[in-house]
Design a protein around this motif. Sequence first.
Motif: not given
Length: 719
Positions: A167-173
């Motif tokens: 599945r996908k991976i989501k990253i946020a700063f």
Amino acid sequence: MESKLSNKISTEAKEDIRELVEKIGRFHNGEIDEDKFKAYRLTRGVYGQRQVGVQMFRTKIPYGRLTSDQLIRIADVSEKYTNGNLHTTTRQNIQLHYVKLDDSPAIWTELEEVGVTAREACGNTVRNVTGSALAGIDPDEPFDITAYAEATFRYFLRNPICQDMGRKIKIAFSSSSKDSAFAYFHDFGFIPVVKTENGKEVRGFKTLIGGGLGAQSIVAKTAFEFLPEDQIIPFTEAAIRVFDRYGEREKRFKARMKFLIDEKRGLGFEKFMELVEKERKSIPHQSYPIDRTLVPELVLPPKQDYPEVAIADEEKYQDWLTSNVFEQKQKGFHGVQIKLSNGNIDAERARKLSAIIKKYAGDDLRITVNQGFLLKYVETKALPVVFNELNALGLAEYGFGTIADITACPGTDTCNLGVSNSTGVAEVLEGIIKEEYKDLIFDADIQIKISGCMNSCGQHMAANIGFHGSSIKNGKLVVPALVVLLGGGVDPEGQGSVGDKVAKLPSKKAPEALRIILDDYKENALPGEYFNSYYRRYGKIYFFDLLKHLIDPNQFIQSDYIDWGATDNFVPAIGVGECAGVSYDVIGTIIDDASEKLSIAKKELTRNEFARVIYNAYNTLVIGAKGLLLSEDVSCNTHIGILRDFDKHFVSTNKFPLEGNFETLVLQINENEPGSDFAIAYLEQAEQFLQDVKAYRARQVAEDTSQKGKLVVDNFYKA
């Protein structure tokens, strides 16, 4: 075309585009199965649309940063190849709709000329790295996170560890502890922190893992209160490797990282972190210092004498100043926020906006997580003329980021998964707020978000007041519905929370439901009380009781059976989402996939990219083993399961020629640093294993001809 553009496009992007052209041709010729091609094109930004025969093309714009020239190019491309509309998303991308499949390579080519990619914009990859639009000008930020988001985006783009995940991976700063990028709702969230060591300031990040929205929303856990800046990429890489190896693949709805670290449904947080630490030896960088100059130097607007202008609507101007404009940490400059209705802007206005940026703002436009735009470095004296020029384009509507700025995904307008309309109801609710609740625009910190289904592309679970599309069966008819959620979002202290599902009611009753909730808030909230505090003080049952008369099927009227923007009675029409893996394949094709990984590994060896050699060799081993397991109908839903099942069904039974243990062979990857000697040896082992796999398969087919074109159906394939 290629020779003409060769000096403008990177070698890697040219290879991507050339491959896309080749794959489209093979698909048209029937050489690639539709599901197999779908899995491929998704990682190139091409996503099937609700309307037959056209696609959505998604760009990948890290932390939403665009130059004015890039915006012009996207506008030109949208007009040339699509319906001329640019749609901004909650993940700071721009989507183009109604794209012909055969036009997608040309679109990608023209965008790459100005540095905009589509690689890994969709599919089971590391998706767009998002970041606070305020970064660099936020008065509350400990430091600018822009270079860190850029470095993370570059590091994982085309990285072999995230090309074949379940599945996908989501990253946020986020730029500060206020968490304006929703770090708490991401697989990886980073919030900047500065601490003092030996009299010096040291940069790092509060690091969050395992958050996510969707049908089962989860607030991320804190992995580190302070992770040094040079460790964010090593930690993220090691964690993604563990996710890739142990993550669920058979059951798509349980395949996100949030489930892997769950104590009951996965490894559990402590075990996950142990495996991440063990994985650290195998990664190429034990320390990865961030180059703070990665982002190009900001081009400021030219020095000029701004003309004196008359403001035709002084009240609107003052409202705009109050809600859409703020002073940056750089004194004398302002951020100007632009509210876009449903995240849409046509090509002509986008080009004119670019001209305004070039004249009056820094050349650093940011797409915001609520589907708007942010202009930076607008001088105080320029505000009247900027307002007038934006107003002439219909881009000076006040209420940015307030209750009057409703986030809404495209829903049933274009999305296969949309259950009921989200954009039409958003427009109606915004109108009600401006006409009947204008005081709340300036006096209450309330966010409203709407998704067309439970998957939360409109981030409804992270809103004080959220809605998601649904339906209600009433006799032989079906009512388009919205589920009402209350109490989600990020509070003033920066703590994230998930909204509670309170009631499901006909979509046409959403305006009445909103009035009931807001009237009660105005009457019963304490002075200055935050909406979520008011909600929790009264409790879920209280609000259900307020709304329950809207749920009574005996009170439904004819208009309730017609969705917003429609003229006929509602008929559910839900397609299949395109983020899943392929649903079936031929064993031979799977083994060919292993051969492709081996070829990539050999190519990376010529570039001395030893870590990439090793991971592609790892995938060669896993995919080759998967092919043989599936040939005997052994389910493959995790990589670690494949290693153990191959030992069980092939090695321990002496059916396959392998000295020692397959799991031990493959997991050498964890025991060795990614140097040249190990890379060469591991690649040789993978090549020999694949040769043996092909030989075994040839004997298998010779002994049983029914095996030759054997399909692997549904749940067997996912790993």
